[in-house]
Each structure stands twice: as structure tokens, then as C-alpha cells.
Design a protein around this motif. Structure first.
Motif, mmCIF file in Angstrom:
data_model
loop_
_atom_site.group_PDB
_atom_site.id
_atom_site.type_symbol
_atom_site.label_atom_id
_atom_site.label_comp_id
_atom_site.label_asym_id
_atom_site.label_seq_id
_atom_site.Cartn_x
_atom_site.Cartn_y
_atom_site.Cartn_z
ATOM 1 N N ASP A 1 -5.063 -2.008 5.094
ATOM 2 C CA ASP A 1 -5.274 -2.632 6.407
ATOM 3 C C ASP A 1 -5.205 -1.626 7.544
ATOM 4 O OD1 ASP A 1 -5.241 -4.961 4.948
ATOM 5 O OD2 ASP A 1 -3.769 -5.983 6.204
ATOM 6 N N HIS B 1 5.622 -11.940 4.999
ATOM 7 C CA HIS B 1 4.293 -11.357 5.193
ATOM 8 C C HIS B 1 3.260 -12.312 4.622
ATOM 9 C CE1 HIS B 1 1.124 -8.447 5.691
ATOM 10 N NE2 HIS B 1 1.975 -7.517 6.122
ATOM 11 N N ILE B 2 2.108 -12.387 5.268
ATOM 12 C CA ILE B 2 1.008 -13.207 4.742
ATOM 13 C C ILE B 2 0.235 -12.384 3.709
ATOM 14 C CG2 ILE B 2 -0.634 -12.508 6.549
ATOM 15 C CD1 ILE B 2 -0.357 -15.981 4.887
ATOM 16 N N LEU C 1 -4.537 -7.156 -0.737
ATOM 17 C CA LEU C 1 -3.486 -6.486 -1.517
ATOM 18 C C LEU C 1 -4.108 -5.504 -2.498
ATOM 19 C CD1 LEU C 1 -0.926 -9.287 -2.436
ATOM 20 C CD2 LEU C 1 -0.456 -7.154 -1.231
ATOM 21 N N GLU D 1 9.734 2.980 7.281
ATOM 22 C CA GLU D 1 9.478 1.533 7.376
ATOM 23 C C GLU D 1 10.347 0.968 8.503
ATOM 24 O OE1 GLU D 1 7.371 -1.023 6.127
ATOM 25 O OE2 GLU D 1 8.574 -2.080 7.615
ATOM 26 N N SER E 1 -5.283 -2.308 -0.707
ATOM 27 C CA SER E 1 -4.180 -1.432 -0.296
ATOM 28 C C SER E 1 -3.555 -0.723 -1.500
ATOM 29 C CB SER E 1 -3.106 -2.231 0.446
ATOM 30 O OG SER E 1 -3.604 -2.600 1.704
ATOM 31 N N SER F 1 -2.137 -13.961 -2.570
ATOM 32 C CA SER F 1 -2.925 -14.151 -3.790
ATOM 33 C C SER F 1 -3.593 -12.847 -4.202
ATOM 34 C CB SER F 1 -4.000 -15.216 -3.515
ATOM 35 O OG SER F 1 -4.707 -15.487 -4.683
ATOM 36 N N GLY G 1 0.833 -1.210 0.000
ATOM 37 C CA GLY G 1 0.000 0.000 0.000
ATOM 38 C C GLY G 1 0.863 1.253 0.000
HETATM 39 C C1 FAD Z 1 -4.644 -14.931 7.177
HETATM 40 C C2 FAD Z 1 -4.563 -13.883 6.125
HETATM 41 C C3 FAD Z 1 -4.569 -14.242 4.787
HETATM 42 C C4 FAD Z 1 -4.512 -13.246 3.797
HETATM 43 N N1 FAD Z 1 -4.525 -13.618 2.483
HETATM 44 C C5 FAD Z 1 -4.513 -12.670 1.531
HETATM 45 C C6 FAD Z 1 -4.485 -13.018 0.150
HETATM 46 O O1 FAD Z 1 -4.439 -14.182 -0.210
HETATM 47 N N2 FAD Z 1 -4.487 -12.009 -0.751
HETATM 48 C C7 FAD Z 1 -4.504 -10.694 -0.391
HETATM 49 O O2 FAD Z 1 -4.537 -9.820 -1.270
HETATM 50 N N3 FAD Z 1 -4.477 -10.351 0.899
HETATM 51 C C8 FAD Z 1 -4.476 -11.296 1.866
HETATM 52 N N4 FAD Z 1 -4.406 -10.931 3.169
HETATM 53 C C9 FAD Z 1 -4.366 -9.492 3.476
HETATM 54 C C10 FAD Z 1 -2.988 -8.876 3.185
HETATM 55 O O3 FAD Z 1 -2.031 -9.509 3.973
HETATM 56 C C11 FAD Z 1 -3.024 -7.400 3.513
HETATM 57 O O4 FAD Z 1 -4.248 -6.843 3.113
HETATM 58 C C12 FAD Z 1 -1.897 -6.618 2.859
HETATM 59 O O5 FAD Z 1 -0.650 -7.076 3.273
HETATM 60 C C13 FAD Z 1 -2.042 -5.146 3.213
HETATM 61 O O6 FAD Z 1 -0.968 -4.386 2.690
HETATM 62 P P1 FAD Z 1 -0.556 -3.036 3.401
HETATM 63 O O7 FAD Z 1 0.480 -2.414 2.557
HETATM 64 O O8 FAD Z 1 -1.790 -2.261 3.729
HETATM 65 O O9 FAD Z 1 0.037 -3.475 4.814
HETATM 66 P P2 FAD Z 1 1.299 -4.395 5.140
HETATM 67 O O10 FAD Z 1 1.612 -5.253 3.998
HETATM 68 O O11 FAD Z 1 1.017 -5.048 6.446
HETATM 69 O O12 FAD Z 1 2.484 -3.352 5.309
HETATM 70 C C14 FAD Z 1 2.533 -2.501 6.421
HETATM 71 C C15 FAD Z 1 3.997 -2.098 6.647
HETATM 72 O O13 FAD Z 1 4.023 -1.086 7.637
HETATM 73 C C16 FAD Z 1 5.147 -1.264 8.472
HETATM 74 N N5 FAD Z 1 4.853 -0.576 9.729
HETATM 75 C C17 FAD Z 1 3.856 -0.829 10.585
HETATM 76 N N6 FAD Z 1 3.873 0.041 11.612
HETATM 77 C C18 FAD Z 1 4.906 0.872 11.394
HETATM 78 C C19 FAD Z 1 5.441 1.987 12.102
HETATM 79 N N7 FAD Z 1 4.891 2.420 13.246
HETATM 80 N N8 FAD Z 1 6.532 2.622 11.606
HETATM 81 C C20 FAD Z 1 7.086 2.190 10.426
HETATM 82 N N9 FAD Z 1 6.636 1.139 9.721
HETATM 83 C C21 FAD Z 1 5.549 0.488 10.189
HETATM 84 C C22 FAD Z 1 5.236 -2.773 8.589
HETATM 85 O O14 FAD Z 1 6.522 -3.180 8.963
HETATM 86 C C23 FAD Z 1 4.847 -3.230 7.193
HETATM 87 O O15 FAD Z 1 5.961 -3.427 6.365
HETATM 88 C C24 FAD Z 1 -4.429 -11.898 4.177
HETATM 89 C C25 FAD Z 1 -4.374 -11.545 5.517
HETATM 90 C C26 FAD Z 1 -4.456 -12.513 6.487
HETATM 91 C C27 FAD Z 1 -4.406 -12.112 7.930
#
Ligand code: FAD
Length: 441
Positions: free
Chosen positions: A299, A40-41, A312, A32, A315, A44, A13
Motif C-alpha cells: 500500500d 486493521h481492515i 495483503l 512501527e 504486500s 480476506s 508487508g
Molecule cells: C475497505 C478496504 C477493504 C480491504 N479489504 C481487503 C481484503 O479483504 N483483503 C486484502 O488482502 N486486503 C484488503 N484491503 C487492503 C489491505 O488492508 C492492505 O492492502 C494491507 O493491510 C497492506 O499491508 P501493508 O503491510 O502494506 O500495510 P499496513 O497493513 O497498513 O501496515 C502499515 C504499518 O505501517 C505503520 N506505519 C505507518 N506509517 C509509519 C511511520 N511513519 N512510522 C512507523 N510506522 C508507520 C502503521 O502503523 C502500520 O502498522 C482492504 C483495504 C480497504 C481500504
């Protein structure tokens, strides 16, 4: 330090937002806390997630990295003998459906590629942990304080703070947003790992996602990550896991053999190649996730049941959209409004509500869902599966699902709509989440 936009979190995101911002000539600093690559989970992608990557010009890069190509997902019923297939389909300019593909990814590789690309295109990476937002006397967010790896602190001032911190929900923890509600999908937990030795489909379905349904809120996933490795996981009500009194490793291995005959067949001779991890109580929704000087993305404000892989996409797509909205704001749009991003917030909530209503129909009315999927509304359902959440919505299929759920979505009171999450939908019972890991030092 000063910048136009400070982005907390360099996951997909945050990295996507930084790339689209740069495209608009807007500077960003990404804070970061983890060193990439990191596990990371969420591996797909939905069809439209592939679309965001194509708009970023990253299709050739994705293909060269040989991420498995996903052309659809198959859901197996409890007996393992019946199944239904959802192809990835895009829409052309005449709104005609055509077959499309997207990808499955090892997140450590994909997330690093995205963050590196954001930096290569001009974003600045600041390794460190954002510890608290900087809030002015007027309540506007004006930047963040960051603890660097050597323990020193630095303040980053910015016109906009973009919270992309994922499940850490940085701004919600700090009390800047409205309340954060826990979802009510029976307090599910996910237990997962990666394996080799799984039996895969051959041919065009080689890279597809498989879902094995056992009963309500009890299912498992199978996501090919490369030619050898498959991501596997089970999702269950937490009470069920606790009753079993097993280690998470034993629980996962046994469940994969018992959850569904087709899952058992495919995973009879596997070997774990990753730690077994668990994520409890993972659905939530933050109200009031935009405001003066801030915006939460992905998220960081809402997480719904991940059964059909929308995280994904949301985001990255929200990152793309945020860049447009921030561009307008920096050019003076709604600059003096109490919340310059009200419309943006409402727009996102409406879109995610579409997904939530579809997922809830799947859990509550599986037979009607199958009928809609295969006969009555096939094309409209494929739109939702791909992630087309606004154009031509609410569709007839969506309205029918809402009728079944007895759910009305009203959007005339900003900050009060679409709460809470979960298919039981009882606002009066939605528990408010309490922050546990806020850092104010
Ligand atoms: C069980 C499960 C299965 C899933 N399966 C899927 C799937 O198959 N397909 C799919 O699309 N999504 C899936 N998801 C959802 C997916 O994991 C997330 O929606 C996605 O990773 C969100 O991306 P993001 O960039 O918002 O957050 P994230 O990928 O979580 O990135 C957030 C980043 O922020 C950093 N961060 C956090 N706090 C701070 C801070 N205070 N200071 C600096 N850095 C910080 C972290 O280190 C991290 O790198 C699944 C989730 C779960 C729980």
C-alpha cells in the motif's frame, strides 16, 4: 543506529520482508508507530497470499490459530438470486490447476503474529514513528529519523529504506518518490464494522468471502473472521453517502438491509461488535516508487479497488521479492545505477496492472466478465483471482479484457507507465494527491 535495511511499518508487508531478508542473512530494523495488537481492515486473503505464508513455514501456525479457511468467494448479483463462485485454485509443477485454500484473519491477531515472528527470527523492532527520510547530497536515501515513544529522536542509517507504511505512504509524503495520483473509481468510500448473528454457509463454504453487488461501484462484503464474528462493509460513491445525511453507523446498518436481498437475508439479526469505521478516496498510485537507497512496498505505493482482496497478497509477496532484489543490491548489483531497482519496479507495476485491468473489466463490462469467468477463459481468470500475475501473462483473457477497455499498456518508458488508476483511465484527468500529514520536525 546502523542496519542493512530499515523497514518503516511493521504490518504484514514489513514483517514479511523482514523474515525473507533474515532468511538471506540480511539484518533489518522495523520501525512501527503503533502498539500491536491494533485494528486493521483487510481480512480476506487471495490464494497466493496463502502461498507466501506456506513459503514462510507458517501454515501449521495459521491452522492452529483456527483462522477460517477460505476456499473461494461467491459474488451475488443485484437480485440476490443469481451468484457465481470463484474457487481458490493453485497450479502444480505441470501447470495443472488443483483446489487450494487460504485464510480469513482478524488483522489484530494476524499482524501481531507476523510481527512477533519477524522479531523471533532476528529482526529488531524499534517502536516509534519514522518522521523523515535521511537524504544524502547525491539524493540517495540513507536512512530515517525516528521519534521514539518518550519523544526523543534517533537516526537509523541503512543501505536501503523499505517503505512499508501502508496508506500513510511515508516516502511519497516526504516527496522522495514521484507523484502520487488519486484513483478514479468514482471517489468511493468504504464503511465497515464487524457483527455477530449473521447467517453463514455450512460445509466447505463456511469460511468463504461473499460479495453482494448492487450496481457499479456499489457493493458490500461479508468475511467470516471466526465462528461468531463476520466482517461487513459497504463500498459506495462518496456522493451517495453524503446525500443520505446519515451517521456512518445508521448508514451501514440500513445499507446492509437494502443493498441486496441475499445480504439482507444473511444479516437480518445482527449486532455490531466493533466501531463503525470509514476510509475515503482510497485508491492511489505512486510513480517512481523505487530509487537510490529506497523501495516502497504494498500500500505504500499503490492501492487498487479492494473488491477481490489482493492487498495483503501484494504486500507480502512484494516483501518476499524485495528480499531477493535487496540481496542482489547488497552484493553489488546495479550499485552505481541512477535507480538500482528500476527492473523490480517495472515488474511489480506489470503485475498490479493485471489486477487493475481485471477489476476494471468487472465494473465496466459485467456481462463480458461473467462470460470470461464461466465459459471462455475460466482457468486463466482463476489464475488472476489467485494472484498469478506474471507467469504466462499477458494471457489471452487479459488481452481480451484490455481490448474491451481500449487500454494499451506500454512499458518502455520507466516512470511513465500505468497511470492513472480507475476504470475511466484518463491520464490527463488523474488528480495529483497532495500530502496533508507530512512531519518534518
Ligand atoms: C475497505 C478496504 C477493504 C480491504 N479489504 C481487503 C481484503 O479483504 N483483503 C486484502 O488482502 N486486503 C484488503 N484491503 C487492503 C489491505 O488492508 C492492505 O492492502 C494491507 O493491510 C497492506 O499491508 P501493508 O503491510 O502494506 O500495510 P499496513 O497493513 O497498513 O501496515 C502499515 C504499518 O505501517 C505503520 N506505519 C505507518 N506509517 C509509519 C511511520 N511513519 N512510522 C512507523 N510506522 C508507520 C502503521 O502503523 C502500520 O502498522 C482492504 C483495504 C480497504 C481500504
Amino acid at each position: 543506529m546502523n542496519t542493512d535495511v530499515v523497514i518503516v511499518g511493521g504490518g504484514p508487508g514489513g514483517a514479511t520482508a523482514a523474515m525473507f531478508l533474515k532468511h538471506e542473512g540480511i539484518q533489518s530494523i522495523i520501525v512501527e508507530k503503533e502498539e500491536f495488537p491494533r485494528y486493521h481492515i483487510g481480512e480476506s486473503m487471495s490464494g497466493e497470499a496463502g502461498g507466501v505464508l506456506r513459503r514462510l513455514g507458517l501454515e501449521a501456525e495459521m491452522l492452529s490459530r483456527r483462522h477460517p479457511v477460505k476456499r473461494g468467494l461467491t459474488v451475488y448479483g443485484p437480485s440476490g438470486k443469481t451468484s457465481w463462485f470463484v474457487p481458490v485454485m493453485a497450479r502444480d509443477n505441470n501447470w495443472e490447476l488443483y483446489p487450494q485454500s487460504t485464510w480469513q484473519v482478524h488483522r489484530q491477531d494476524f499482524d501481531k503474529m507476523m510481527l512477533d515472528e519477524a522479531v523471533a527470527r532476528g529482526a529488531t523492532l524499534l517502536p516509534g514513528r519514522a518522521t523523515r527520510p535521511l537524504v544524502g547530497d547525491d539524493g540517495a536515501v540513507r536512512g530515517v529519523e525516528v521519534r521514539l515513544a518518550d519523544g526523543s529522536m534517533v537516526e537509523v542509517a541503512a543501505d536501503v529504506v523499505l517503505d512499508c507504511s501502508g496508506q500513510n505512504t511515508f516516502l511519497a509524503n516526504a516527496g522522495v518518490t514521484g507523484p502520487k495520483y488519486l484513483g478514479s473509481y468514482d471517489k468511493q468510500i468504504a464503511i465497515f464494522s464487524q457483527v455477530v448473528g449473521a447467517i453463514r454457509d455450512e460445509g466447505p463454504k463456511y469460511g468463504d468471502t461473499l460479495i453482494f453487488y448492487q450496481q457499479k461501484y456499489h457493493w458490500s462484503w461479508f468475511i467470516p473472521l471466526d465462528d461468531e464474528t463476520v466482517s461487513v462493509g459497504v463500498v459506495i460513491p462518496s456522493a451517495y453517502f453524503l446525500d443520505k445525511k446519515e451517521s456512518k453507523r445508521d448508514f451501514l446498518l440500513r445499507e446492509l438491509q437494502e443493498i441486496n436481498p441475499e445480504c439482507q437475508r444473511r444479516l437480518a439479526e445482527i449486532e455490531l461488535v466493533e466501531d463503525v469505521r470509514v476510509i475515503p478516496n482510497y485508491s492511489y498510485q505512486v510513480q517512481g516508487f523505487t530509487g537510490k537507497g529506497f523501495m516502497c512496498l504494498g500500500d505504500a505505493h499503490r492501492f487498487i479497488d479492494p473488491i477481490f482482496s489482493f492487498g495483503l497478497y501484494l504486500s507480502m509477496w512484494e516483501g518476499e521479492r524485495a528480499a531477493q532484489v535487496i540481496k542482489g543490491y547488497l552484493n553489488g548489483a546495479n550499485r552505481d545505477a541512477a535507480n538500482p531497482f528500476t527492473e523490480h519496479e517495472l515488474f511489480l507495476e506489470k503485475g498490479i496492472d493485471v489486477l487493475e485491468d481485471m477489476i476494471d473489466t468487472f465494473w465496466e463490462y459485467p456481462l463480458a466478465f461473467a462470460l470470461f469467468m464461466h465459459q471462455r477463459y475460466r482457468e486463466l481468470m482463476l489464475d488472476i483471482f489467485a494472484g498469478r500475475l506474471h507467469e504466462r501473462q499477458p494471457s489471452e483473457a487479459l488481452l481480451e479484457m484490455r481490448r474491451l477497455l481500449k487500454r494499451e499498456r506500454g512499458y518502455d518508458k520507466p516512470g511513465e507507465y500505468s497511470v492513472p488508476i480507475g476504470s475511466r483511465y484518463r491520464p490527463e484527468r488523474a488528480p495529483i494527491w497532495v500530502a496533508t500529514d507530512v512531519e518534518y520536525d
